[in-house]
Design a protein around this motif. Structure first.
Motif, PDB file in Angstrom:
ATOM      1  N   ASN A  96       6.322 -57.529 -10.765  1.00 36.62           N
ATOM      2  CA  ASN A  96       5.271 -56.519 -10.887  1.00 36.62           C
ATOM      3  C   ASN A  96       4.035 -57.050 -11.596  1.00 36.62           C
ATOM      4  OD1 ASN A  96       5.447 -54.159  -9.510  1.00 36.62           O
ATOM      5  ND2 ASN A  96       6.287 -52.942 -11.182  1.00 36.62           N
ATOM      6  N   LEU A  97       4.213 -58.020 -12.479  1.00 38.54           N
ATOM      7  CA  LEU A  97       3.052 -58.637 -13.116  1.00 38.54           C
ATOM      8  C   LEU A  97       2.191 -59.350 -12.078  1.00 38.54           C
ATOM      9  CD1 LEU A  97       1.359 -59.527 -15.521  1.00 38.54           C
ATOM     10  CD2 LEU A  97       2.955 -61.436 -15.860  1.00 38.54           C
ATOM     11  N   LEU A  98       2.825 -60.130 -11.208  1.00 37.26           N
ATOM     12  CA  LEU A  98       2.079 -60.859 -10.179  1.00 37.26           C
ATOM     13  C   LEU A  98       1.415 -59.900  -9.191  1.00 37.26           C
ATOM     14  CD1 LEU A  98       4.601 -63.763  -9.456  1.00 37.26           C
ATOM     15  CD2 LEU A  98       2.472 -63.878 -10.766  1.00 37.26           C
ATOM     16  N   ILE A  99       2.156 -58.890  -8.745  1.00 37.25           N
ATOM     17  CA  ILE A  99       1.592 -57.902  -7.820  1.00 37.25           C
ATOM     18  C   ILE A  99       0.442 -57.154  -8.481  1.00 37.25           C
ATOM     19  CG2 ILE A  99       2.073 -55.752  -6.563  1.00 37.25           C
ATOM     20  CD1 ILE A  99       4.967 -56.781  -6.229  1.00 37.25           C
ATOM     21  N   GLY A 100       0.633 -56.781  -9.746  1.00 38.10           N
ATOM     22  CA  GLY A 100      -0.393 -56.037 -10.467  1.00 38.10           C
ATOM     23  C   GLY A 100      -1.675 -56.810 -10.645  1.00 38.10           C
ATOM     24  N   LEU A 101      -1.584 -58.088 -10.977  1.00 35.68           N
ATOM     25  CA  LEU A 101      -2.780 -58.910 -11.145  1.00 35.68           C
ATOM     26  C   LEU A 101      -3.544 -59.045  -9.830  1.00 35.68           C
ATOM     27  CD1 LEU A 101      -1.384 -61.715 -13.485  1.00 35.68           C
ATOM     28  CD2 LEU A 101      -3.135 -60.016 -14.070  1.00 35.68           C
ATOM     29  N   LEU A 102      -2.825 -59.246  -8.727  1.00 37.58           N
ATOM     30  CA  LEU A 102      -3.463 -59.378  -7.418  1.00 37.58           C
ATOM     31  C   LEU A 102      -4.198 -58.090  -7.028  1.00 37.58           C
ATOM     32  CD1 LEU A 102      -3.945 -60.939  -4.775  1.00 37.58           C
ATOM     33  CD2 LEU A 102      -1.747 -60.052  -3.964  1.00 37.58           C
ATOM     34  N   ILE A 103      -3.534 -56.964  -7.190  1.00 37.34           N
ATOM     35  CA  ILE A 103      -4.138 -55.683  -6.823  1.00 37.34           C
ATOM     36  C   ILE A 103      -5.324 -55.357  -7.729  1.00 37.34           C
ATOM     37  CG2 ILE A 103      -3.729 -53.184  -6.770  1.00 37.34           C
ATOM     38  CD1 ILE A 103      -0.944 -53.774  -5.724  1.00 37.34           C
ATOM     39  N   SER A 104      -5.216 -55.686  -8.997  1.00 35.80           N
ATOM     40  CA  SER A 104      -6.319 -55.426  -9.931  1.00 35.80           C
ATOM     41  C   SER A 104      -7.591 -56.140  -9.500  1.00 35.80           C
ATOM     42  CB  SER A 104      -5.924 -55.860 -11.346  1.00 35.80           C
ATOM     43  OG  SER A 104      -4.878 -55.064 -11.856  1.00 35.80           O
ATOM     44  N   VAL A 105      -7.456 -57.385  -9.102  1.00 40.16           N
ATOM     45  CA  VAL A 105      -8.621 -58.153  -8.653  1.00 40.16           C
ATOM     46  C   VAL A 105      -9.218 -57.545  -7.384  1.00 40.16           C
ATOM     47  CG1 VAL A 105      -9.392 -60.380  -7.739  1.00 40.16           C
ATOM     48  CG2 VAL A 105      -7.861 -60.310  -9.717  1.00 40.16           C
ATOM     49  N   ILE A 106      -8.358 -57.196  -6.438  1.00 46.61           N
ATOM     50  CA  ILE A 106      -8.827 -56.634  -5.167  1.00 46.61           C
ATOM     51  C   ILE A 106      -9.562 -55.317  -5.396  1.00 46.61           C
ATOM     52  CG2 ILE A 106      -8.093 -55.626  -2.967  1.00 46.61           C
ATOM     53  CD1 ILE A 106      -5.801 -57.687  -2.956  1.00 46.61           C
ATOM     54  N   ILE A 107      -9.002 -54.440  -6.200  1.00 51.09           N
ATOM     55  CA  ILE A 107      -9.594 -53.117  -6.396  1.00 51.09           C
ATOM     56  C   ILE A 107     -10.921 -53.226  -7.142  1.00 51.09           C
ATOM     57  CG2 ILE A 107      -8.623 -52.370  -8.605  1.00 51.09           C
ATOM     58  CD1 ILE A 107      -8.684 -50.295  -5.404  1.00 51.09           C
ATOM     59  N   TYR A 108     -11.021 -54.174  -8.058  1.00 54.59           N
ATOM     60  CA  TYR A 108     -12.289 -54.337  -8.789  1.00 54.59           C
ATOM     61  C   TYR A 108     -13.407 -54.769  -7.842  1.00 54.59           C
ATOM     62  CZ  TYR A 108     -15.741 -55.885 -12.176  1.00 54.59           C
ATOM     63  OH  TYR A 108     -16.899 -56.036 -12.891  1.00 54.59           O
ATOM     64  N   ILE A 109     -13.089 -55.680  -6.949  1.00 54.48           N
ATOM     65  CA  ILE A 109     -14.102 -56.212  -6.040  1.00 54.48           C
ATOM     66  C   ILE A 109     -14.481 -55.194  -4.955  1.00 54.48           C
ATOM     67  CG2 ILE A 109     -14.543 -57.972  -4.268  1.00 54.48           C
ATOM     68  CD1 ILE A 109     -12.733 -59.861  -5.925  1.00 54.48           C
ATOM     69  N   ALA A 110     -13.488 -54.440  -4.458  1.00 56.85           N
ATOM     70  CA  ALA A 110     -13.706 -53.613  -3.267  1.00 56.85           C
ATOM     71  C   ALA A 110     -13.843 -52.119  -3.556  1.00 56.85           C
ATOM     72  CB  ALA A 110     -12.557 -53.837  -2.289  1.00 56.85           C
ATOM     73  N   SER A 111     -14.034 -51.719  -4.808  1.00 56.65           N
ATOM     74  CA  SER A 111     -14.028 -50.299  -5.175  1.00 56.65           C
ATOM     75  C   SER A 111     -15.022 -49.471  -4.361  1.00 56.65           C
ATOM     76  CB  SER A 111     -14.343 -50.135  -6.665  1.00 56.65           C
ATOM     77  OG  SER A 111     -13.287 -50.601  -7.449  1.00 56.65           O
ATOM     78  N   GLU A 112     -16.269 -49.902  -4.322  1.00 53.51           N
ATOM     79  CA  GLU A 112     -17.305 -49.103  -3.643  1.00 53.51           C
ATOM     80  C   GLU A 112     -17.031 -48.992  -2.145  1.00 53.51           C
ATOM     81  OE1 GLU A 112     -22.189 -48.953  -3.224  1.00 53.51           O
ATOM     82  OE2 GLU A 112     -21.259 -49.994  -4.924  1.00 53.51           O
ATOM     83  N   GLY A 137      -9.107 -51.999 -12.232  1.00 52.45           N
ATOM     84  CA  GLY A 137      -9.142 -53.403 -12.619  1.00 52.45           C
ATOM     85  C   GLY A 137      -8.097 -53.768 -13.661  1.00 52.45           C
ATOM     86  N   PHE A 138      -7.631 -52.770 -14.413  1.00 55.54           N
ATOM     87  CA  PHE A 138      -6.563 -52.994 -15.398  1.00 55.54           C
ATOM     88  C   PHE A 138      -5.244 -52.379 -14.941  1.00 55.54           C
ATOM     89  CE2 PHE A 138     -10.207 -53.860 -18.061  1.00 55.54           C
ATOM     90  CZ  PHE A 138      -9.750 -54.844 -18.943  1.00 55.54           C
ATOM     91  N   SER A 139      -5.093 -52.178 -13.640  1.00 53.98           N
ATOM     92  CA  SER A 139      -3.883 -51.513 -13.151  1.00 53.98           C
ATOM     93  C   SER A 139      -2.628 -52.358 -13.361  1.00 53.98           C
ATOM     94  CB  SER A 139      -4.037 -51.144 -11.671  1.00 53.98           C
ATOM     95  OG  SER A 139      -4.342 -52.275 -10.891  1.00 53.98           O
ATOM     96  N   PHE A 140      -2.775 -53.674 -13.575  1.00 59.10           N
ATOM     97  CA  PHE A 140      -1.595 -54.504 -13.844  1.00 59.10           C
ATOM     98  C   PHE A 140      -0.906 -54.070 -15.134  1.00 59.10           C
ATOM     99  CE2 PHE A 140      -4.965 -56.648 -16.147  1.00 59.10           C
ATOM    100  CZ  PHE A 140      -4.345 -57.095 -17.316  1.00 59.10           C
ATOM    101  N   VAL A 141      -1.674 -53.492 -16.066  1.00 48.95           N
ATOM    102  CA  VAL A 141      -1.086 -52.989 -17.310  1.00 48.95           C
ATOM    103  C   VAL A 141      -0.133 -51.838 -17.002  1.00 48.95           C
ATOM    104  CG1 VAL A 141      -1.585 -51.891 -19.534  1.00 48.95           C
ATOM    105  CG2 VAL A 141      -3.092 -53.701 -18.666  1.00 48.95           C
ATOM    106  N   GLN A 142      -0.575 -50.928 -16.124  1.00 49.26           N
ATOM    107  CA  GLN A 142       0.280 -49.815 -15.715  1.00 49.26           C
ATOM    108  C   GLN A 142       1.528 -50.314 -14.991  1.00 49.26           C
ATOM    109  OE1 GLN A 142       0.066 -46.847 -16.626  1.00 49.26           O
ATOM    110  NE2 GLN A 142       1.351 -45.657 -15.234  1.00 49.26           N
TER     111      GLN A 142
END
Length: 452
Positions: A96-112, A137-142
């Motif tokens: 989940n740490l690896l998945i969370g970091l990947l998703i956090s980066v994607i969501i930060y870049i593609a939010s708009e 962007g901090f969803s990996f924490v969750q």
């Protein structure tokens, strides 16, 4: 040597009441954001509501690992395979740490871009984008909090996660107060402040729950050890998690599409949906807590190969969940004006919201069927059937009926709620038939497969 409380008899009530409080507080955290922002701007409420719809979809990606963890750890503990339970915990946190970091980066870049796809009104775009970038962007924490919490619950330490949630709520509300109302010269930041408060409270919560994990089950994250663990642990997690994620992904994406339909009606309709669903979340709270507690207990029973006990446990939990959710829905409907009045004084929102809460008396018992029986099916290893039925029902019933009644026949949110009712009851009846057929007894249970 056992590191858990599983050698003592754990009852449904002992597991469920801390989960009840924990989930209540999670919901109140979201409601606190909405309530406090409603004093600032209805527009800001709508912006955060749309962003949270996307963030719920992200949680699905973390939740499939957490769900698999809960089931596998409970089954291994029921079978007294303590080393396997600890190994699964290590694999799940690292995954989940690896998945969370990947998703956090994607969501930060593609939010708009994502918000544009949801057809969000232009006046909401700025605030919604900021909230989504910061919290997403901090969803990996969750992701890590969810996984660590799943481990603690499976070991029977449901009170620990409850206390953690209390602390996170307090921090979040204090942060909201400072950034929304600006006491002592603090800047009034509105949505931006709520986003910052949410992230900071989660980071502190992560530090605390990792400490709890170390103290309670003597678990520490060792990167070298993770890569030397048997591959079958990850396979078993995915075997449960991927179909479960498919079901949750289907639900959340269908909800996003329906949200797009609601944006066609207007910003007021979107705000009404958000206020009403905040109250509905409190109604379904009991069923959610019972479903989680039942899943853990059935995991223990399956690990111990007590299939008859597992069968009865699900039905007993179901009766309680349906009864309580119906009673709560009736109470909320009686006091709907007062409850909605906490959020807004808009007469149109109060009128429409009151009708939706009345319809919830029909909706919530059907949802209880799904939550409790599907959790039980997962716990016994019958993973794929609920996913297939979810996809058929959500996309074959909920989405088209929401559009036909809500948009085409111009019933608005009432049409959307009828679509929700149809979906929940159809799946609920099918799930009950599945459980009573006992077809799940022929499935290859996860712990048995691992042992072989």
């Amino acid at each position: 040597m056992s590191l858990t409380k599983q050698d003592r008899k754990i009852t449904l009530f002992a597991l469920t009441w801390p989960i009840f409080i924990e989930v209540l507080l999670h919901m109140l955290m979201g409601n606190a954001d909405t309530l406090m922002l409603s004093q600032y701007s209805d527009q800001s409420v709508a912006a955060v509501g749309v962003s949270n719809q996307i963030l719920f979809l992200l949680i699905v990606m973390f939740g499939f690992i957490a769900t698999g963890t809960t089931i596998l750890v409970a089954q291994y503990l029921g079978a007294k395979q303590y080393k396997n339970a600890k190994d699964i915990s290590s694999v799940s946190i690292s995954a989940n740490l690896l998945i969370g970091l990947l998703i956090s980066v994607i969501i930060y870049i593609a939010s708009e871009d994502i918000l544009h796809l949801m057809n969000i009104p232009e006046e909401l775009l700025g605030e919604a984008t900021f909230y989504l970038q910061v919290v997403g962007g901090f969803s990996f924490v969750q992701a890590l909090i969810m996984t660590a919490g799943a481990i603690l619950k499976s070991y029977g330490y449901t009170k620990d996660t409850m206390y953690l949630t209390i602390g996170m709520n307090i921090l979040n509300i204090i942060g909201n107060y400072f950034f929304i109302f600006g006491p002592f010269g603090f800047p009034i930041l509105g949505v931006q402040g709520v986003a910052i408060s949410t992230v900071v409270s989660r980071i502190i919560g992560l530090v605390v729950i990792l400490y709890m994990l170390k103290q309670r089950v003597h678990f520490t994250l060792n990167i070298k050890e993770i890569f030397s663990l048997p591959v079958h642990h990850l396979k078993n997690l995915l075997r449960i998690g991927v179909p479960t994620a498919g079901e949750q992904f289907s639900y959340n994406t269908s909800q996003m599409i329906i949200t797009v339909f609601i944006t066609m009606i207007g910003t007021e309709a979107l705000t009404t949906k958000i206020y009403t669903q905040n109250l509905m979340m409190l109604i379904l709270l009991f069923s959610l807590a019972v479903s989680q507690g039942t899943q853990i207990l059935i995991g223990y029973l399956i690990g111990a190969k007590d299939y008859e006990g597992a069968y009865k446990r699900c039905l007993q939990s179901l009766y309680a969940g349906v009864a309580i959710s119906t009673i709560m829905a009736i109470i909320f409907s009686i006091f709907s004006d007062t409850l909605l009045g906490i959020f807004t004084s808009n007469e149109d929102i109060l009128k429409t919201g009151g009708i939706l809460i009345l319809l919830t008396i029909i909706l919530e018992p059907g949802r209880a069927f799904n939550m409790i029986i599907i959790s039980s099916l997962r716990a016994v290893g019958d993973i794929r059937f609920p996913t297939y039925m979810a996809i058929i029902s959500m996309w074959g019933l909920a989405v088209p009926i929401a559009y036909i009644l809500g948009i085409h026949f111009e019933l608005g949110l009432v049409g959307v709620w009828i679509a929700f009712i149809t979906d929940e009851w159809f799946r609920g009846i099918v799930m009950l038939h599945r459980w009573k057929s006992r077809a799940w007894e022929s499935k290859q249970f996860i712990t048995r497969a691992a042992a072989n």
